[in-house]
Enzyme design. Sequence first.
Site, PDB file in Angstrom:
ATOM      1  N   ASP A 246      58.630 -33.114  12.961  1.00 23.59           N
ATOM      2  CA  ASP A 246      59.756 -33.413  12.075  1.00 23.59           C
ATOM      3  C   ASP A 246      59.329 -33.290  10.628  1.00 23.59           C
ATOM      4  O   ASP A 246      60.127 -32.925   9.769  1.00 23.59           O
ATOM      5  CB  ASP A 246      60.299 -34.811  12.394  1.00 23.59           C
ATOM      6  CG  ASP A 246      60.924 -34.821  13.776  1.00 23.59           C
ATOM      7  OD1 ASP A 246      62.143 -34.635  13.880  1.00 23.59           O
ATOM      8  OD2 ASP A 246      60.174 -34.960  14.764  1.00 23.59           O
TER       9      ASP A 246
ATOM     10  N   ASN B 294      55.982 -36.790  14.263  1.00 22.70           N
ATOM     11  CA  ASN B 294      56.805 -36.283  15.376  1.00 22.70           C
ATOM     12  C   ASN B 294      57.269 -37.470  16.215  1.00 22.70           C
ATOM     13  O   ASN B 294      56.906 -38.627  15.942  1.00 22.70           O
ATOM     14  CB  ASN B 294      56.001 -35.282  16.215  1.00 22.70           C
ATOM     15  CG  ASN B 294      56.886 -34.503  17.186  1.00 22.70           C
ATOM     16  OD1 ASN B 294      57.946 -34.002  16.814  1.00 22.70           O
ATOM     17  ND2 ASN B 294      56.491 -34.429  18.442  1.00 22.70           N
ATOM     18  N   LYS B 295      58.067 -37.178  17.224  1.00 18.85           N
ATOM     19  CA  LYS B 295      58.679 -38.210  18.065  1.00 18.85           C
ATOM     20  C   LYS B 295      57.663 -39.261  18.507  1.00 18.85           C
ATOM     21  O   LYS B 295      56.528 -38.922  18.852  1.00 18.85           O
ATOM     22  CB  LYS B 295      59.311 -37.529  19.277  1.00 18.85           C
ATOM     23  CG  LYS B 295      60.105 -38.418  20.198  1.00 18.85           C
ATOM     24  CD  LYS B 295      61.246 -39.126  19.533  1.00 18.85           C
ATOM     25  CE  LYS B 295      62.164 -38.188  18.788  1.00 18.85           C
ATOM     26  NZ  LYS B 295      63.217 -38.874  18.010  1.00 18.85           N
TER      27      LYS B 295
ATOM     28  N   CYS C 211      59.243 -34.771  24.044  1.00 15.43           N
ATOM     29  CA  CYS C 211      60.544 -34.657  23.376  1.00 15.43           C
ATOM     30  C   CYS C 211      61.162 -33.264  23.602  1.00 15.43           C
ATOM     31  O   CYS C 211      60.862 -32.596  24.603  1.00 15.43           O
ATOM     32  CB  CYS C 211      60.432 -35.003  21.889  1.00 15.43           C
ATOM     33  SG  CYS C 211      62.040 -35.480  21.161  1.00 15.43           S
TER      34      CYS C 211
ATOM     35  N   LYS D  76      59.153 -27.527   8.036  1.00 17.19           N
ATOM     36  CA  LYS D  76      58.712 -28.870   8.424  1.00 17.19           C
ATOM     37  C   LYS D  76      57.624 -29.394   7.481  1.00 17.19           C
ATOM     38  O   LYS D  76      57.146 -30.513   7.644  1.00 17.19           O
ATOM     39  CB  LYS D  76      58.172 -28.877   9.864  1.00 17.19           C
ATOM     40  CG  LYS D  76      58.970 -28.066  10.867  1.00 17.19           C
ATOM     41  CD  LYS D  76      60.280 -28.699  11.228  1.00 17.19           C
ATOM     42  CE  LYS D  76      61.108 -27.849  12.170  1.00 17.19           C
ATOM     43  NZ  LYS D  76      60.537 -27.668  13.497  1.00 17.19           N
TER      44      LYS D  76
ATOM     45  N   ARG E 158      70.634 -32.757  16.545  1.00 19.03           N
ATOM     46  CA  ARG E 158      69.297 -33.313  16.394  1.00 19.03           C
ATOM     47  C   ARG E 158      68.262 -32.205  16.589  1.00 19.03           C
ATOM     48  O   ARG E 158      68.583 -31.115  17.041  1.00 19.03           O
ATOM     49  CB  ARG E 158      69.061 -34.464  17.385  1.00 19.03           C
ATOM     50  CG  ARG E 158      69.368 -34.163  18.847  1.00 19.03           C
ATOM     51  CD  ARG E 158      68.446 -34.868  19.779  1.00 19.03           C
ATOM     52  NE  ARG E 158      67.068 -34.427  19.613  1.00 19.03           N
ATOM     53  CZ  ARG E 158      66.574 -33.303  20.127  1.00 19.03           C
ATOM     54  NH1 ARG E 158      67.322 -32.467  20.824  1.00 19.03           N
ATOM     55  NH2 ARG E 158      65.301 -32.969  19.920  1.00 19.03           N
ATOM     56  N   GLY E 159      66.992 -32.586  16.284  1.00 25.02           N
ATOM     57  CA  GLY E 159      65.931 -31.588  16.279  1.00 25.02           C
ATOM     58  C   GLY E 159      65.875 -31.025  14.861  1.00 25.02           C
ATOM     59  O   GLY E 159      66.909 -30.644  14.299  1.00 25.02           O
ATOM     60  N   ALA E 160      64.663 -31.011  14.307  1.00 22.02           N
ATOM     61  CA  ALA E 160      64.535 -30.722  12.872  1.00 22.02           C
ATOM     62  C   ALA E 160      65.147 -29.376  12.456  1.00 22.02           C
ATOM     63  O   ALA E 160      65.826 -29.291  11.425  1.00 22.02           O
ATOM     64  CB  ALA E 160      63.064 -30.784  12.494  1.00 22.02           C
ATOM     65  N   ALA E 161      64.923 -28.330  13.240  1.00 25.82           N
ATOM     66  CA  ALA E 161      65.449 -27.012  12.855  1.00 25.82           C
ATOM     67  C   ALA E 161      66.968 -26.988  12.955  1.00 25.82           C
ATOM     68  O   ALA E 161      67.657 -26.430  12.084  1.00 25.82           O
ATOM     69  CB  ALA E 161      64.841 -25.922  13.741  1.00 25.82           C
TER      70      ALA E 161
ATOM     71  N   ARG F 141      69.434 -39.300   8.192  1.00 31.49           N
ATOM     72  CA  ARG F 141      68.151 -39.599   8.852  1.00 31.49           C
ATOM     73  C   ARG F 141      67.049 -39.287   7.853  1.00 31.49           C
ATOM     74  O   ARG F 141      67.054 -38.216   7.248  1.00 31.49           O
ATOM     75  CB  ARG F 141      67.976 -38.753  10.129  1.00 31.49           C
ATOM     76  CG  ARG F 141      69.031 -39.034  11.193  1.00 31.49           C
ATOM     77  CD  ARG F 141      68.710 -38.312  12.491  1.00 31.49           C
ATOM     78  NE  ARG F 141      67.578 -38.902  13.182  1.00 31.49           N
ATOM     79  CZ  ARG F 141      66.923 -38.305  14.189  1.00 31.49           C
ATOM     80  NH1 ARG F 141      67.271 -37.088  14.578  1.00 31.49           N
ATOM     81  NH2 ARG F 141      65.924 -38.914  14.792  1.00 31.49           N
TER      82      ARG F 141
HETATM   83  P1  RI2 Z   1      62.620 -28.569  16.469  1.00 34.54           P
HETATM   84  C1  RI2 Z   1      62.907 -33.902  17.203  1.00 34.54           C
HETATM   85  O1  RI2 Z   1      63.345 -35.099  16.609  1.00 34.54           O
HETATM   86  C2  RI2 Z   1      61.598 -34.055  17.929  1.00 34.54           C
HETATM   87  O2  RI2 Z   1      60.730 -35.013  17.340  1.00 34.54           O
HETATM   88  C3  RI2 Z   1      61.061 -32.636  17.841  1.00 34.54           C
HETATM   89  O3  RI2 Z   1      59.680 -32.544  18.081  1.00 34.54           O
HETATM   90  C4  RI2 Z   1      61.416 -32.301  16.398  1.00 34.54           C
HETATM   91  O4  RI2 Z   1      62.716 -32.885  16.216  1.00 34.54           O
HETATM   92  C5  RI2 Z   1      61.416 -30.848  16.048  1.00 34.54           C
HETATM   93  O5  RI2 Z   1      62.434 -30.140  16.715  1.00 34.54           O
HETATM   94  P2  RI2 Z   1      64.778 -35.767  16.959  1.00 34.54           P
HETATM   95  O6  RI2 Z   1      65.800 -35.094  16.069  1.00 34.54           O
HETATM   96  O7  RI2 Z   1      62.906 -28.358  15.020  1.00 34.54           O
HETATM   97  O8  RI2 Z   1      65.060 -35.571  18.424  1.00 34.54           O
HETATM   98  O9  RI2 Z   1      61.362 -27.903  16.893  1.00 34.54           O
HETATM   99  O10 RI2 Z   1      64.626 -37.225  16.605  1.00 34.54           O
HETATM  100  O11 RI2 Z   1      63.804 -28.184  17.342  1.00 34.54           O
END
Ligand code: RI2
Length: 317
Positions: free
Chosen positions: A200, A210-211, A131, A236, A23-26, A66
């Site tokens: 995101d 975002n979250k 988050c 993003k 998880r996390g967009a990157a 997702r």
């Molecule tokens: P990075 C996360 O989503 C959060 O919303 C966070 O701010 C965003 O991804 C970006 O994360 P989730 O996958 O790319 O937890 O900065 O639903 O790591």
Amino acid sequence: MASIEIHPDVEATAEEIAAMEIRGAATIAAATAGALGSQAAESTAETPEQFHDELQTAAQRLLDTRPTAVSLPNALRYVFERIDGETVEELATSTVAGVDEFQHRLDTAQDDLGAIGANRLRDGDTVLTHCHSTDVLACIEAAVGQGKSLSAIVKETRPRNQGHITAKQLRELDVPVTLIVDGAAGRYLDEVDHVFVGADSIAADGSVVNKIGTRSLAVTARERDTPMVVAAQTIKLDPATLSGHTVEIESRSEAEVIDTDRRESIGEIEVGNPAFDVTPPRYVDAIVTEHGQFPPESIVMVMRELFGEHHRTPWTE
Ligand code: RI2
């Protein structure tokens, strides 16, 4: 026609993204590209047409996980645009090279973004986070690396408590952390120097997806004149929003909000679990990217430069 085989790495990656083990967009973007690389490197295709069918099927499987983080289709777009060759072997080689290049650029972009975000932070500052964002962590890590002493107020971020991951990683950087429930953020905003959140997806008008909980945090931060900073690599940026598409907000399982026993003990209720919200640009002070920081209203220029006017979906072409 031979049946299309999805590589086990693609299936496993898709399941892990859907379950938020990845998880996390990157991180989602890096994993998506990696899975596509496995599909290409171990392709069973006998013809270039079969190879394209395989990759398109794999891409669709990953896209179905997702819907909100645009880093996923942007990762696919980057790799697909670099697929080139006459034979299956050439096509596979170019795909794998595209994956390697994408993953390398991701790392570099986050380092560059971190260095820019760190310039906003002064020695002794307190940052409030929501988050878990690796882009935000990159800014804080770079500032700590410059010898700045920072402290953090970390929102737990219901329902999945990704704030706990942020707290752990900040402690690994030796940053003092105060963990708070989401509803306490307003109480702390007078004490903090910056709010830092990730993203995101970012729309052409500068809205930040975002979250869930980001929007109310941004509105309260504005009311207190606390700067609201979004740390987001350009993967993003959602090019589809240039032509009027909206960002789909993921709705997740009700079980993430309340367990069955507790729910039944309450009686007949509906439970909502939107994973993200949209913060209008007027509540955002700056978007920090690897190319510099921008007021949200001018992010459309960056988007046009990077993606052109018309976004393509090469996995359907
Ligand atoms: P990075 C996360 O989503 C959060 O919303 C966070 O701010 C965003 O991804 C970006 O994360 P989730 O996958 O790319 O937890 O900065 O639903 O790591």
